[in-house]
Design a protein around this motif. Structure first.
Motif, short mmCIF file in Angstrom:
data_model
loop_
_atom_site.label_atom_id
_atom_site.label_comp_id
_atom_site.label_asym_id
_atom_site.label_seq_id
_atom_site.Cartn_x
_atom_site.Cartn_y
_atom_site.Cartn_z
N ASN A 33 1.10 -0.85 0.25
CA ASN A 33 0.33 -0.52 -0.50
C ASN A 33 0.79 1.77 -0.02
OD1 ASN A 33 0.86 -0.35 2.72
ND2 ASN A 33 -0.90 0.94 2.99
N VAL A 34 0.44 2.50 -0.41
CA VAL A 34 0.71 3.61 0.20
C VAL A 34 -0.14 4.10 1.61
CG1 VAL A 34 1.92 3.47 -2.49
CG2 VAL A 34 -0.90 4.87 -2.00
N TYR A 35 0.33 5.18 1.60
CA TYR A 35 -0.03 5.42 3.37
C TYR A 35 -1.06 6.15 2.45
CZ TYR A 35 4.10 5.20 5.67
OH TYR A 35 5.75 5.27 6.40
N ARG A 36 -2.19 5.73 3.60
CA ARG A 36 -3.74 6.52 3.09
C ARG A 36 -4.39 5.92 2.25
NH1 ARG A 36 -3.42 12.93 4.36
NH2 ARG A 36 -1.37 12.57 6.22
N GLN A 37 -4.19 4.73 1.60
CA GLN A 37 -4.92 4.40 0.68
C GLN A 37 -5.15 3.12 1.29
OE1 GLN A 37 -5.25 5.60 -2.55
NE2 GLN A 37 -4.83 7.53 -1.32
N GLY A 38 -6.09 1.92 0.16
CA GLY A 38 -6.39 0.78 0.77
C GLY A 38 -5.80 -0.15 0.41
N PHE A 39 -6.10 -1.94 0.08
CA PHE A 39 -5.33 -2.51 -0.29
C PHE A 39 -5.57 -3.82 -0.45
CE2 PHE A 39 -2.78 -2.77 4.22
CZ PHE A 39 -3.19 -4.43 4.46
N ASN A 40 -5.38 -4.91 -1.17
CA ASN A 40 -5.50 -6.33 -1.21
C ASN A 40 -4.80 -7.32 -1.89
OD1 ASN A 40 -6.66 -8.81 -1.70
ND2 ASN A 40 -8.92 -8.21 -2.21
N PHE A 41 -4.06 -7.67 -0.57
CA PHE A 41 -2.86 -8.89 -0.97
C PHE A 41 -3.65 -10.29 -0.44
CE2 PHE A 41 0.22 -11.32 0.60
CZ PHE A 41 1.58 -11.10 0.05
N GLN A 42 -2.90 -10.85 -1.67
CA GLN A 42 -3.47 -12.25 -1.30
C GLN A 42 -2.62 -12.87 -1.72
OE1 GLN A 42 -7.89 -11.98 -3.33
NE2 GLN A 42 -7.20 -13.91 -2.65
N CYS A 43 -1.83 -14.30 -0.56
CA CYS A 43 -0.46 -15.42 -0.76
C CYS A 43 -1.42 -15.90 -2.65
CB CYS A 43 -0.46 -16.27 -0.14
SG CYS A 43 0.23 -15.33 1.12
N PRO A 44 -0.49 -16.75 -2.89
CA PRO A 44 -0.84 -18.06 -4.16
C PRO A 44 -1.29 -18.88 -3.71
CG PRO A 44 1.57 -17.12 -4.64
CD PRO A 44 0.63 -16.05 -2.86
N HIS A 45 -2.33 -18.79 -4.09
CA HIS A 45 -2.72 -20.44 -3.62
C HIS A 45 -2.31 -21.51 -3.05
CE1 HIS A 45 -6.52 -23.45 -3.63
NE2 HIS A 45 -5.32 -24.21 -4.29
N GLY A 46 -2.70 -21.85 -1.82
CA GLY A 46 -2.15 -23.37 -0.95
C GLY A 46 -0.68 -22.30 -0.50
N GLN A 47 -0.65 -21.08 -0.07
CA GLN A 47 0.11 -20.32 0.68
C GLN A 47 -0.33 -19.56 1.05
OE1 GLN A 47 3.93 -18.31 -1.22
NE2 GLN A 47 3.39 -20.21 -3.20
N VAL A 48 -0.05 -19.71 2.42
CA VAL A 48 -0.45 -19.12 4.08
C VAL A 48 0.77 -18.11 4.31
CG1 VAL A 48 -1.55 -20.30 4.36
CG2 VAL A 48 0.54 -20.50 5.63
N ILE A 49 0.02 -16.91 5.12
CA ILE A 49 1.29 -15.30 5.64
C ILE A 49 1.62 -16.27 6.40
CG2 ILE A 49 1.22 -13.27 6.73
CD1 ILE A 49 -0.51 -12.91 3.80
N VAL A 50 2.80 -15.45 6.57
CA VAL A 50 4.23 -16.32 7.49
C VAL A 50 4.86 -14.87 8.25
CG1 VAL A 50 4.74 -18.28 6.68
CG2 VAL A 50 5.97 -17.03 5.50
N ALA A 51 4.63 -13.39 7.01
CA ALA A 51 5.44 -12.68 7.80
C ALA A 51 5.19 -11.39 7.49
CB ALA A 51 7.11 -12.96 7.08
#
Length: 178
Positions: free
Chosen positions: A38-56
């Motif tokens: 993102n940039v400050y004051r803006q929205g965002f959408n983040f998704q890992c590739p299929h079969g992956q999860v957030i780890v950091a």
């Protein structure tokens, strides 16, 4: 003799290499230091590739930019012991300007986030993208209290141990500090 040794050790190396893939994925790749989702004051959408999860999760705070944060995430494949993802969904929205606590329902693991900034309250609303896997996640859940310790601190949180996953998050909100 060398051919016999090769025939004996090659299957062992193959098995060891396959197991190695289960326990080590290398350093987390956030991309370049200047890359943020993102940039400050803006929205965002983040998704890992299929079969992956957030780890950091990495974040820096800037009071001059509306008391907002830049965010970045790293993904890794979920452990083979969990099987394949069976379904993924967006959880309920956590509204801006309030304190909240949320974990993925139905034994899900966090595989993405979307967020929108609201200048009227100098805060963000959040929604988790969760995925459930074919085998139940063996876990004892607890909240970490070290990231960040104060609302204005930068953070860099990583799952250092294999088979530890992010299942949710909590926040605090202060109308004074924003």
């Amino acid at each position: 003799m060398d051919l016999v040794l090769l025939c004996v050790f090659l299957p062992l190396v193959t098995v060891a290499w396959g197991q190695y893939g289960d326990y080590y994925y290398g350093p987390y790749n956030y991309g370049d230091n200047d890359e943020w989702v993102n940039v400050y004051r803006q929205g965002f959408n983040f998704q890992c590739p299929h079969g992956q999860v957030i780890v950091a999760v990495r974040s820096v705070f800037n009071k001059k930019e509306g008391s907002d944060r830049l965010w970045n995430y790293a993904c890794m494949p979920a452990g083979q012991s969990l099987g394949e993802p069976t379904e993924c969904w967006w959880e309920e929205i956590n509204r801006a300007g309030t304190e909240w606590y949320q974990t993925c329902s139905n034994n899900g693991l966090v595989a993405g986030f979307q967020s929108q900034y609201f200048p009227s309250v100098l805060d963000r609303e959040w929604q988790f993208y969760c995925c459930r896997y074919s085998r139940r996640c063996p876990y004892s859940c607890w909240l970490t209290t070290e990231y960040p310790g104060h609302y204005g601190e930068d953070m860099d949180m990583m799952m250092y141990t294999y088979d530890y996953y992010i299942r949710g998050a909590t926040t605090t909100f202060s109308a004074v500090d924003r």
